[in-house]
Design a protein around this motif. Structure first.
Motif, PDB file in Angstrom:
ATOM      1  N   GLU A 106       0.817  -1.216   0.000  1.00  0.00           N
ATOM      2  CA  GLU A 106       0.000   0.000   0.000  1.00  0.00           C
ATOM      3  C   GLU A 106       0.845   1.258   0.000  1.00  0.00           C
ATOM      4  O   GLU A 106       0.514   2.243  -0.676  1.00  0.00           O
ATOM      5  CB  GLU A 106      -0.939   0.000   1.211  1.00  0.00           C
ATOM      6  N   THR A 107       1.929   1.254   0.751  1.00  0.00           N
ATOM      7  CA  THR A 107       2.823   2.404   0.792  1.00  0.00           C
ATOM      8  C   THR A 107       4.202   1.979   0.305  1.00  0.00           C
ATOM      9  O   THR A 107       4.483   0.793   0.126  1.00  0.00           O
ATOM     10  CB  THR A 107       2.952   2.963   2.219  1.00  0.00           C
ATOM     11  N   ALA A 108       5.059   2.952   0.087  1.00  0.00           N
ATOM     12  CA  ALA A 108       6.423   2.660  -0.344  1.00  0.00           C
ATOM     13  C   ALA A 108       7.168   1.912   0.750  1.00  0.00           C
ATOM     14  O   ALA A 108       7.068   2.255   1.926  1.00  0.00           O
ATOM     15  CB  ALA A 108       7.143   3.957  -0.683  1.00  0.00           C
TER      16      ALA A 108
ATOM     17  N   CYS B 182      11.786   1.080  -1.878  1.00  0.00           N
ATOM     18  CA  CYS B 182      11.127   1.816  -2.969  1.00  0.00           C
ATOM     19  C   CYS B 182      11.736   3.189  -3.174  1.00  0.00           C
ATOM     20  O   CYS B 182      11.870   3.658  -4.302  1.00  0.00           O
ATOM     21  CB  CYS B 182       9.630   1.965  -2.672  1.00  0.00           C
TER      22      CYS B 182
ATOM     23  N   GLU C 137       2.997  11.712   1.812  1.00  0.00           N
ATOM     24  CA  GLU C 137       2.674  10.318   1.550  1.00  0.00           C
ATOM     25  C   GLU C 137       3.552   9.811   0.417  1.00  0.00           C
ATOM     26  O   GLU C 137       3.847  10.546  -0.526  1.00  0.00           O
ATOM     27  CB  GLU C 137       1.193  10.154   1.184  1.00  0.00           C
ATOM     28  N   MET C 138       3.953   8.544   0.506  1.00  0.00           N
ATOM     29  CA  MET C 138       4.789   7.949  -0.524  1.00  0.00           C
ATOM     30  C   MET C 138       4.148   6.662  -1.013  1.00  0.00           C
ATOM     31  O   MET C 138       3.938   5.729  -0.230  1.00  0.00           O
ATOM     32  CB  MET C 138       6.199   7.681   0.018  1.00  0.00           C
ATOM     33  N   LYS C 139       3.839   6.614  -2.300  1.00  0.00           N
ATOM     34  CA  LYS C 139       3.251   5.437  -2.912  1.00  0.00           C
ATOM     35  C   LYS C 139       4.350   4.429  -3.265  1.00  0.00           C
ATOM     36  O   LYS C 139       5.510   4.802  -3.461  1.00  0.00           O
ATOM     37  CB  LYS C 139       2.472   5.827  -4.173  1.00  0.00           C
ATOM     38  N   PRO C 140       3.995   3.154  -3.368  1.00  0.00           N
ATOM     39  CA  PRO C 140       5.009   2.146  -3.700  1.00  0.00           C
ATOM     40  C   PRO C 140       5.548   2.326  -5.116  1.00  0.00           C
ATOM     41  O   PRO C 140       4.854   2.817  -6.016  1.00  0.00           O
ATOM     42  CB  PRO C 140       4.249   0.820  -3.544  1.00  0.00           C
ATOM     43  N   ASN C 141       6.766   1.922  -5.304  1.00  0.00           N
ATOM     44  CA  ASN C 141       7.440   2.032  -6.588  1.00  0.00           C
ATOM     45  C   ASN C 141       7.185   0.766  -7.411  1.00  0.00           C
ATOM     46  O   ASN C 141       7.583  -0.326  -7.001  1.00  0.00           O
ATOM     47  CB  ASN C 141       8.937   2.223  -6.367  1.00  0.00           C
TER      48      ASN C 141
ATOM     49  N   GLN D 194       2.537  -5.552  -3.670  1.00  0.00           N
ATOM     50  CA  GLN D 194       1.846  -4.563  -4.498  1.00  0.00           C
ATOM     51  C   GLN D 194       0.795  -5.230  -5.374  1.00  0.00           C
ATOM     52  O   GLN D 194      -0.323  -4.720  -5.535  1.00  0.00           O
ATOM     53  CB  GLN D 194       2.858  -3.821  -5.374  1.00  0.00           C
TER      54      GLN D 194
ATOM     55  N   TYR E 170      -2.186  -6.225  -3.274  1.00  0.00           N
ATOM     56  CA  TYR E 170      -2.970  -5.048  -2.906  1.00  0.00           C
ATOM     57  C   TYR E 170      -3.817  -4.579  -4.082  1.00  0.00           C
ATOM     58  O   TYR E 170      -4.977  -4.187  -3.917  1.00  0.00           O
ATOM     59  CB  TYR E 170      -2.035  -3.929  -2.446  1.00  0.00           C
TER      60      TYR E 170
ATOM     61  N   LYS F  12      -8.147  -4.585  -4.496  1.00  0.00           N
ATOM     62  CA  LYS F  12      -8.697  -3.227  -4.474  1.00  0.00           C
ATOM     63  C   LYS F  12     -10.207  -3.176  -4.730  1.00  0.00           C
ATOM     64  O   LYS F  12     -10.926  -2.463  -4.012  1.00  0.00           O
ATOM     65  CB  LYS F  12      -7.960  -2.358  -5.494  1.00  0.00           C
TER      66      LYS F  12
END
Length: 427
Positions: A238-240, A244, A311-315, A327, A330, A334
């Motif tokens: 969900e997050t970096a 990442c 906020e940092m989204k995943p790479n 990832q 997730y 969704k």
């Protein structure tokens, strides 16, 4: 210990009375005096409180949880006692980790898992938590000694190991996923991992373990100049993750070990580490007890008292294979997650409309909607009591300006005007 010393005194007294030779009694009296001295020292030492079976909100001086349970009474949390069901792992019992462990212990956390391989030194006395008499002890043992005295209700597990080694990493992984102290959560492992280490290699080890286990964790750190720090929430997929968005030192291809000079150590302020530890534990409580907003990333600059957040989204091109797997999971989940969130919001909206706008209160104040008055026929009236007249015109009635009425004309005047017109036309 006190009971054993009293029993020893009793045995010495019996031995003293049974000896036929009085010359040996002097030695026994000397031993008895030493035991009595030890007994007095034991009795004058700090008194450890007994374990508490259930948390109570009773406001008395002898209740160690009354101030904490007040959060529930004030509506901040729904059920504060749930904190005893959670397990938190703290990796790195240094300036931030040791203070975070103490805060969670005082908050009544259910279980703490402590990981570190280092020993307490006099150089650590500039920080909080550790004491000079603990120099030479492993940091995990010193932490268990202090924390068990503060709150014996907390289950403490210490692991004196280096998680960056092969054997240490395997033990770390096993302890996170297999250990559980709560019967209702058997086999669920820990609820949150707090990374309080001071090097990139250890952070990557925590990142790898949490990605493989799909384990939520929080990362923290303090800069080498001791004037800034940060905390970060990492939810796999969900997050970096930590890989990442690698630090500049890694992106530049520089070996971290080459930057450390011989005889030079990083600066360390107990104030900065205390602030970072407080922010870390505050967000830990919000995450576990489901209140407030958990910061995805929160920085701290002490020079300007600046707290940046982002906020940092995943790479999608992360170098960590386990992160890419999380990832994908997730992303596939969704649609179901969005549908559940929509259903929850609709249910909350429905319940909000069913509940009255203003509930009863102790001041007996009520607010009535204007529409309710109209439906009840409670229309206002401008009627005045008998004998009273208005000095000014009513605002609801249209006002007539003076001179705006047309002049009244009689029938005779009209006939006269018609005759005059006929005379003009005949000419």
């Amino acid at each position: 210990m006190e009971a054993e010393l009293k029993e020893l005194l009793h045995d010495l007294e019996s031995l003293n009375q049974s000896l036929p030779d009085p010359s040996h009694r002097a030695s026994i009296d000397k031993l008895r005096l030493r035991v009595e001295h030890l007994t007095s020292l034991e009795m004058s030492g700090p008194v450890r409180r007994l374990k508490v079976q259930d948390m109570s909100a009773e406001v008395v001086d002898s209740n160690p949880y009354s101030r904490l349970m007040a959060l529930q009474r004030m509506g901040i949390v729904e059920n504060y006692e749930r904190i005893r069901e959670f397990s938190v792992a703290i990796v790195g019992i240094g300036g931030v980790g040791s203070v975070a462990a103490e805060m969670l212990t005082r908050c009544g956390i259910g279980r703490l898992l402590l990981y570190d391989y280092d020993k307490v030194e006099l150089a650590n006395m500039n920080r909080l938590f550790f004491r000079p008499d603990q120099v030479g002890m492993t940091k995990t043992d010193a932490a268990v000694q202090t924390l068990s005295d503060i709150n014996p209700d907390v289950v403490l597990e210490s692991y004196t190991l280096n998680i960056t080694t092969v054997q240490g990493f395997e033990t770390f992984m096993s302890s996170l996923k297999n250990k559980s102290f709560c019967p209702r959560k058997e086999g669920s492992g820990v609820d949150l991992v707090l990374s309080c280490v001071d090097n990139y290699e250890a952070r990557m080890a925590v990142n790898q373990a949490c990605n493989e286990l799909n384990q939520t964790w929080m990362e923290s750190g303090v800069s080498e100049d001791a004037v800034s720090g940060h905390i970060q929430l990492l939810i796999p997929g969900e997050t970096a993750c930590f890989a990442c968005a690698p630090p500049l030192i890694v992106a530049s291809g520089i070996d971290e070990r080459t930057l450390k000079r011989e005889g030079v150590c990083a600066a360390s302020l107990p104030t900065t580490m205390g602030v970072v530890a407080g922010l870390l534990v505050q967000n830990t409580l919000k995450f576990l007890l489901k209140f407030g907003h958990v910061s995805p990333y929160l920085g701290y600059n002490s020079l300007k008292d600046f707290f940046p957040t982002m906020e940092m989204k995943p790479n999608p091109q992360c170098s960590n294979a386990a992160c890419l797997e999380r990832q994908e999971e997730y992303f596939l989940a969704k649609p179901a997650r969005d549908a559940a969130l929509k259903a929850k919001m609709e249910a909350e909206d429905l319940s909000a409309t069913e509940v009255s706008l203003h509930a009863d209160n102790e001041w007996h104040i009520s607010v009535v909607d204007d529409n309710e008055l109209d439906s009840m026929g409670a229309a206002s009236t401008d009627a005045l009591p008998e004998g009273l007249v208005r000095e000014l015109p009513s605002a609801d009635e249209p006002q007539k300006l003076p001179g705006s009425e047309p002049p009244l004309t009689s029938i005779d005047d009209l006939e006269d005007l018609r005759r005059q017109l006929d005379a003009l036309n005949s000419n």
